[in-house]
Design a protein around this motif. Sequence first.
Motif, PDB file in Angstrom:
ATOM      1  N   LEU A  86       0.826  -1.202   0.000  1.00 41.03           N
ATOM      2  CA  LEU A  86       0.000   0.000   0.000  1.00 41.03           C
ATOM      3  C   LEU A  86       0.868   1.262   0.000  1.00 41.03           C
ATOM      4  CD1 LEU A  86      -2.822   1.266   0.178  1.00 41.03           C
ATOM      5  CD2 LEU A  86      -2.682   1.037   2.662  1.00 41.03           C
ATOM      6  N   GLY A  87       0.742   2.043  -1.075  1.00 39.40           N
ATOM      7  CA  GLY A  87       1.479   3.296  -1.208  1.00 39.40           C
ATOM      8  C   GLY A  87       0.534   4.476  -1.227  1.00 39.40           C
ATOM      9  N   VAL A  88       1.065   5.653  -0.901  1.00 39.29           N
ATOM     10  CA  VAL A  88       0.283   6.884  -0.951  1.00 39.29           C
ATOM     11  C   VAL A  88       1.057   7.954  -1.709  1.00 39.29           C
ATOM     12  CG1 VAL A  88      -1.012   6.470   1.178  1.00 39.29           C
ATOM     13  CG2 VAL A  88       1.154   7.704   1.289  1.00 39.29           C
ATOM     14  N   ALA A  89       0.302   8.811  -2.382  1.00 37.77           N
ATOM     15  CA  ALA A  89       0.819  10.041  -2.988  1.00 37.77           C
ATOM     16  C   ALA A  89      -0.219  11.101  -2.624  1.00 37.77           C
ATOM     17  CB  ALA A  89       0.966   9.898  -4.495  1.00 37.77           C
ATOM     18  N   ILE A  90      -0.051  11.700  -1.463  1.00 37.86           N
ATOM     19  CA  ILE A  90      -1.028  12.641  -0.907  1.00 37.86           C
ATOM     20  C   ILE A  90      -0.289  13.821  -0.285  1.00 37.86           C
ATOM     21  CG2 ILE A  90      -2.814  10.893  -0.507  1.00 37.86           C
ATOM     22  CD1 ILE A  90      -1.955  10.766   2.402  1.00 37.86           C
ATOM     23  N   GLY A  91      -1.024  14.820   0.146  1.00 44.35           N
ATOM     24  CA  GLY A  91      -0.416  15.973   0.816  1.00 44.35           C
ATOM     25  C   GLY A  91       0.083  16.993  -0.189  1.00 44.35           C
ATOM     26  N   GLY A  92      -0.807  17.492  -1.011  1.00 43.75           N
ATOM     27  CA  GLY A  92      -0.424  18.409  -2.081  1.00 43.75           C
ATOM     28  C   GLY A  92       0.033  19.773  -1.634  1.00 43.75           C
ATOM     29  N   ASN A  93      -0.313  20.197  -0.423  1.00 48.87           N
ATOM     30  CA  ASN A  93       0.128  21.481   0.119  1.00 48.87           C
ATOM     31  C   ASN A  93      -0.201  22.659  -0.797  1.00 48.87           C
ATOM     32  OD1 ASN A  93       1.639  20.667   2.673  1.00 48.87           O
ATOM     33  ND2 ASN A  93       2.542  19.333   1.135  1.00 48.87           N
ATOM     34  N   ASP A  94      -1.331  22.563  -1.472  1.00 45.75           N
ATOM     35  CA  ASP A  94      -1.816  23.641  -2.341  1.00 45.75           C
ATOM     36  C   ASP A  94      -0.956  23.831  -3.582  1.00 45.75           C
ATOM     37  OD1 ASP A  94      -3.611  25.609  -3.088  1.00 45.75           O
ATOM     38  OD2 ASP A  94      -2.623  27.181  -1.963  1.00 45.75           O
ATOM     39  N   ASP A  95      -0.040  22.918  -3.853  1.00 46.65           N
ATOM     40  CA  ASP A  95       0.847  23.040  -5.009  1.00 46.65           C
ATOM     41  C   ASP A  95       0.736  21.858  -5.971  1.00 46.65           C
ATOM     42  OD1 ASP A  95       1.901  25.376  -3.898  1.00 46.65           O
ATOM     43  OD2 ASP A  95       3.444  24.271  -2.809  1.00 46.65           O
TER      44      ASP A  95
END
Length: 187
Positions: A130-139
């Motif tokens: 299970l991997g994540v690509a999250i937390g865009g920080n408004d960018d």
Amino acid sequence: MNVETKGGDRAIVCKKVLLATGALTELNALLPGILIDQMLRPLTVSLVEVSKEHAEQQLKCMPCVIYRGDGHHSWHKVNPNYKNRNVGFYMLPPIKYPDGVTMSRWHGDSCFEEETPKIRPYIDMVHGQLGVAIGGNDDAAKSSDEIGRMAAMMMLREWDSPISGTFFGVSCIKPDFHPDLTFVSVQ
């Protein structure tokens, strides 16, 4: 891994899952047993329609712009989303939408974004499948192609960025998380 739809009427069995679900990860509890260190915050969006001629002539070389700071003295400063009452925004060059519109009218909208403590996205494996690509920080809108590419390479176990993967590591996983977790609920 079992990925089930919200209604439970559909299930997909797979070896690995990558969640690139942004703020919806927390809102829909897509990582049961995991608490990601991030803060959800509301955003205001302005969509401005420009003529095709204006987009092609005056704005064709417009760069992506990210601004964080004090702003102009005439700007309204009461914004709970930025520490020390700073303001921030990003602006993209004209984008041609599938309906052919590049934006002479405008309208406002709202959305939300997640902010991580170190102001960089999480691109990490929370366990072997299970991997994540999250937390865009408004960018994330301006860098989503590269974030997605890095996440895909991570899932293939072929990290190829000159920046170490530990730079994008997830922080604050709940202590009761069990690596044998095999269920992800897609909303």
